[in-house]
Design a protein around this motif. Structure first.
Motif, PDB file in Angstrom:
ATOM      1  N   THR A 216      -7.311   7.020  -9.364  1.00 33.05           N
ATOM      2  CA  THR A 216      -8.110   5.801  -9.227  1.00 33.05           C
ATOM      3  C   THR A 216      -7.169   4.615  -9.106  1.00 33.05           C
ATOM      4  O   THR A 216      -6.262   4.443  -9.930  1.00 33.05           O
ATOM      5  CB  THR A 216      -9.039   5.605 -10.439  1.00 33.05           C
ATOM      6  N   ASP A 217      -7.368   3.802  -8.049  1.00 33.70           N
ATOM      7  CA  ASP A 217      -6.493   2.643  -7.873  1.00 33.70           C
ATOM      8  C   ASP A 217      -7.061   1.428  -8.597  1.00 33.70           C
ATOM      9  O   ASP A 217      -8.102   1.497  -9.278  1.00 33.70           O
ATOM     10  CB  ASP A 217      -6.231   2.372  -6.387  1.00 33.70           C
TER      11      ASP A 217
ATOM     12  N   THR B  86       0.829  -1.211   0.000  1.00 31.59           N
ATOM     13  CA  THR B  86       0.000   0.000   0.000  1.00 31.59           C
ATOM     14  C   THR B  86       0.859   1.255   0.000  1.00 31.59           C
ATOM     15  O   THR B  86       0.642   2.175  -0.799  1.00 31.59           O
ATOM     16  CB  THR B  86      -0.933   0.002   1.222  1.00 31.59           C
TER      17      THR B  86
ATOM     18  N   THR C 256       2.528   2.041  -3.242  1.00 32.34           N
ATOM     19  CA  THR C 256       1.628   2.498  -4.292  1.00 32.34           C
ATOM     20  C   THR C 256       1.401   4.010  -4.237  1.00 32.34           C
ATOM     21  O   THR C 256       0.777   4.574  -5.131  1.00 32.34           O
ATOM     22  CB  THR C 256       0.288   1.722  -4.202  1.00 32.34           C
ATOM     23  N   HIS C 257       1.932   4.663  -3.224  1.00 30.01           N
ATOM     24  CA  HIS C 257       1.799   6.117  -3.107  1.00 30.01           C
ATOM     25  C   HIS C 257       3.045   6.861  -3.603  1.00 30.01           C
ATOM     26  O   HIS C 257       3.106   8.092  -3.511  1.00 30.01           O
ATOM     27  CB  HIS C 257       1.541   6.514  -1.648  1.00 30.01           C
TER      28      HIS C 257
ATOM     29  N   PRO D 277      -3.318  -1.331  -3.355  1.00 25.16           N
ATOM     30  CA  PRO D 277      -2.957  -2.233  -4.471  1.00 25.16           C
ATOM     31  C   PRO D 277      -4.144  -3.151  -4.728  1.00 25.16           C
ATOM     32  O   PRO D 277      -5.154  -3.101  -4.033  1.00 25.16           O
ATOM     33  CB  PRO D 277      -1.755  -2.985  -3.906  1.00 25.16           C
TER      34      PRO D 277
ATOM     35  N   ILE E 166      -1.544   3.191 -11.095  1.00 25.55           N
ATOM     36  CA  ILE E 166      -2.674   4.026 -10.718  1.00 25.55           C
ATOM     37  C   ILE E 166      -3.116   4.803 -11.945  1.00 25.55           C
ATOM     38  O   ILE E 166      -2.351   4.973 -12.893  1.00 25.55           O
ATOM     39  CB  ILE E 166      -2.324   5.005  -9.569  1.00 25.55           C
TER      40      ILE E 166
ATOM     41  N   ILE F 298      -4.547   4.999  -1.241  1.00 27.10           N
ATOM     42  CA  ILE F 298      -4.525   4.215  -2.479  1.00 27.10           C
ATOM     43  C   ILE F 298      -4.157   2.775  -2.133  1.00 27.10           C
ATOM     44  O   ILE F 298      -3.155   2.542  -1.446  1.00 27.10           O
ATOM     45  CB  ILE F 298      -3.498   4.795  -3.472  1.00 27.10           C
TER      46      ILE F 298
END
Length: 319
Positions: free
Chosen positions: A287-288, A249, A252-253, A317, A277, A315
């Motif tokens: 939008t994830d 997680t 993903t940022h 995964p 993303i 956001i």
């Protein structure tokens, strides 16, 4: 604006003390209405700052008519800065680095203590070879604290071309981690990044600009975003999220190798350290892979090794 710091009497006394001290030292009458540079040069406690300004070629800038606000570190602050960074003296600090550090203490215009508010302002320091100003985080929760590392000790020292606020520490060039730790809006993000079962995110995200994998573009979830995530997952606390999921997680940022400011965002799929993303630049949304939409609510918090954009939803995964 909130009047949380108002020390006109202290500032006046400070100016009188500095003036009287210098008059005793050299037998001259100090300038009753000095510029920023004039005030610094007249005070023995700012001799290191004066030497740094001279080495960086900034004395003339602060001796002109353009108005500036300067957060001025004293000699003790410079001594600590040099020792903490392994420099024997100011001459060992690369000129380009010293220049940017000094500019990071200067804000355009005259900003007195009554005009300060909690939030981000632009300093005169810039990112890399661009003209993009570095951000400076001002926190008024308890006095005035800058980037979480330096506190105003005397405010509103009057000068003819602006105002000086004395500070107790040199404000180094910020990384994206600096703003995460300085801004209480991101306390849950910091807790996640520093959890014992996580990689050393702090070291990675503190990597100097131009050194792989920096620079970074970080989409930083607010505390409210983390609170909403716990509700969404049916969890009671951050510790309920397993380590592997939290790592994926957080990754993903982060976009590595790019300093993508808001004006450079484009529509389309973007790869992060964790998962792809989808960015809608027009509507400032992300939008994830689960179809969840995050709004970008604060943009262009500029650090020396990347840029931070605050978002209102974590956001995730692919779940």
């Amino acid at each position: 604006m909130k009047n949380l710091l108002k020390f006109p009497l202290i500032a006046l006394l400070a100016l009188l003390v500095f003036s009287c001290s210098d008059d005793d030292d050299n037998g001259t009458t100090p300038d009753p209405d000095p510029t920023i540079a004039g005030f610094v040069s007249a005070s023995s406690d700012y001799s290191s700052l004066l030497a740094a300004l001279d080495a960086a070629g900034l004395v003339a800038t602060l001796d002109g008519t353009a108005e500036y606000t300067v957060f001025a570190p004293n000699n003790a602050a410079f001594d600590t800065f040099l020792a903490d960074n392994g420099f024997a003296d100011l001459s060992e600090v690369p000129t380009e680095v010293l220049t940017q550090i000094l500019l990071n203490h200067v804000v355009t215009g005259k900003v007195e203590s009554t005009q300060l508010s909690t939030g981000y302002v632009n300093s005169l320091a810039t990112y890399g070879t661009t003209a993009d100003a570095l951000s400076l985080y001002v926190n008024l929760d308890s006095g005035v604290r800058l980037n979480g590392v330096s506190t105003v000790t005397t405010a509103d020292v009057p000068v003819s071309n602006g105002v000086i606020h004395a500070v107790d520490a040199v404000i180094g060039l910020p990384t994206v981690v600096t703003f995460a730790t300085a801004d209480p809006t991101f306390s849950n993000l910091v807790a996640a990044l520093t959890r014992d079962d996580q990689p050393d995110f702090v070291s990675v995200l503190s990597t100097a600009n131009g050194t792989d994998p920096a620079p970074f573009t970080v989409f930083a979830p607010t505390d409210a975003a983390f609170g909403d995530l716990l509700t969404e997952l049916g969890a009671t606390e951050l510790g309920d999220i397993d380590g592997a999921t939290l790592t994926a997680t957080l990754n993903t940022h982060v976009i590595a190798g790019a300093n993508v400011r808001a004006e450079s965002l484009v529509d389309g799929t973007v790869g992060t350290l964790g998962a792809d993303i989808e960015i809608d630049a027009t509507n400032a949304t992300i939008t994830d892979l689960n179809g969840r939409v995050s709004n970008i609510i604060v943009t262009n918090v500029q650090a020396a090794n990347g840029v931070v954009h605050a978002i209102d939803k974590v956001i995730l995964p692919q779940l």
